[in-house]
Design an enzyme around this catalytic site. Sequence first.
Site, mmCIF file in Angstrom:
data_model
loop_
_atom_site.group_PDB
_atom_site.id
_atom_site.type_symbol
_atom_site.label_atom_id
_atom_site.label_comp_id
_atom_site.label_asym_id
_atom_site.label_seq_id
_atom_site.Cartn_x
_atom_site.Cartn_y
_atom_site.Cartn_z
ATOM 1 C CE LYS A 104 -4.400 -1.730 1.549
ATOM 2 N NZ LYS A 104 -5.265 -1.229 3.080
ATOM 3 C CE LYS A 130 -5.370 -8.309 -1.504
ATOM 4 N NZ LYS A 130 -5.778 -8.462 -1.023
ATOM 5 C CE LYS A 156 -12.872 -4.675 0.501
ATOM 6 N NZ LYS A 156 -12.143 -4.225 1.553
#
Length: 334
Positions: free
Chosen positions: A116, A198, A201
Amino acid sequence: MEEAQSKVLYSAVQPSGNLTIGNYVGAIRNWVALQGQFTCFYAIADLHAITVRQVPAELRRHTLELAALYIACGVDPARCTLYVQSNVPAHAELAWVLNTMTYVGEMERMTQFKDKAAKHAENVNMGLMAYPVLMAADILLYQTDVVPVGIDQRQHLEIARDIAVRFNNRYGETFRLPEGYIVKEGAKIASLQDPLHKMSKSDENPNASVYLSDDRDTVIRKFRRAVTDSDNAIVASEQKPGVTNLLNIYAAFRGCTVAEAEKEFAGKGYGDFKLAVGETVADVLAPIQAEQKRLLADKAYLSDILSRGAQAAAHTARRTLLKVYRKVGFYRGE
Ligand code: TYM
């Protein structure tokens, strides 16, 4: 008859918009399966969500949508405590105490923090770094035994246990040590466009993720475009991450094993296979979407569930928080 001391289960999802089928099979669906066996707390992790920038009105909307989605997926508010994290002040309060027992180096090593931080380089804030500490506070406040999550949260769970052990060693037995509950089929749903990563969202490529809000045609189209490989065998193997992912998704949505799915598609072509996966997923999503829409039309009902949930959660959380405050030596009056 109700068990006097049933074990506690805790989990949460961030209301950061568009949930994917990964969130569903990795987490929410298992919550539903487990809710009869445990005392369950399910939160909407809005304190976590603001570690990346959010548009306030959207965050509020996504919070309510997520509450409706939990219920539409089968989370039963009569049997579980369903609440919004920021409505229970003990989360932020315990996180502060735990922050003082967590090392910067440990947080810098967290895979999700590194990812992130790279993705939001302009906003590497203290909250982003302390995210796993807040998650530890969530879990430890409820004296949780079991945490059903996808594989990507395993590292955060381990740090929650480390922090609990550290606190217990320093101040005496205070927190119960939580265990992860990670299912085999569906614990890591991969991107449809890059099956080595993965499904997320926040993927910029809309074809990479199937959202729980996608309509039937969109779901089928996304699966039709899913990246596979150039041979034609529908078998799961490390050399075939795309096909393996589709088999995993099929098995998770069909309620069968991957081996059974392989048998079902033996000798078939990729086109038929992808269509079957898309249809199976769309069939599961349609009633959830309809129910979510119905629930969202009744804001008073949702608001009532959430406010009762927050009260119940706050009651339990406060007990642990006060114990912690006493142990660390905070003055509470004579
Ligand atoms: P979040 O919101 O990123 O994801 C919610 C849940 O979905 C699972 N998940 C997946 N499972 C399988 N395949 C995927 N592609 C996939 N993507 C996501 C996640 O593992 C998670 O279970 N930090 C948490 C929220 C949280 C929490 C907690 C969880 C806050 N406090 C306390 C458990 C306990 C998070 O960001 O999840």
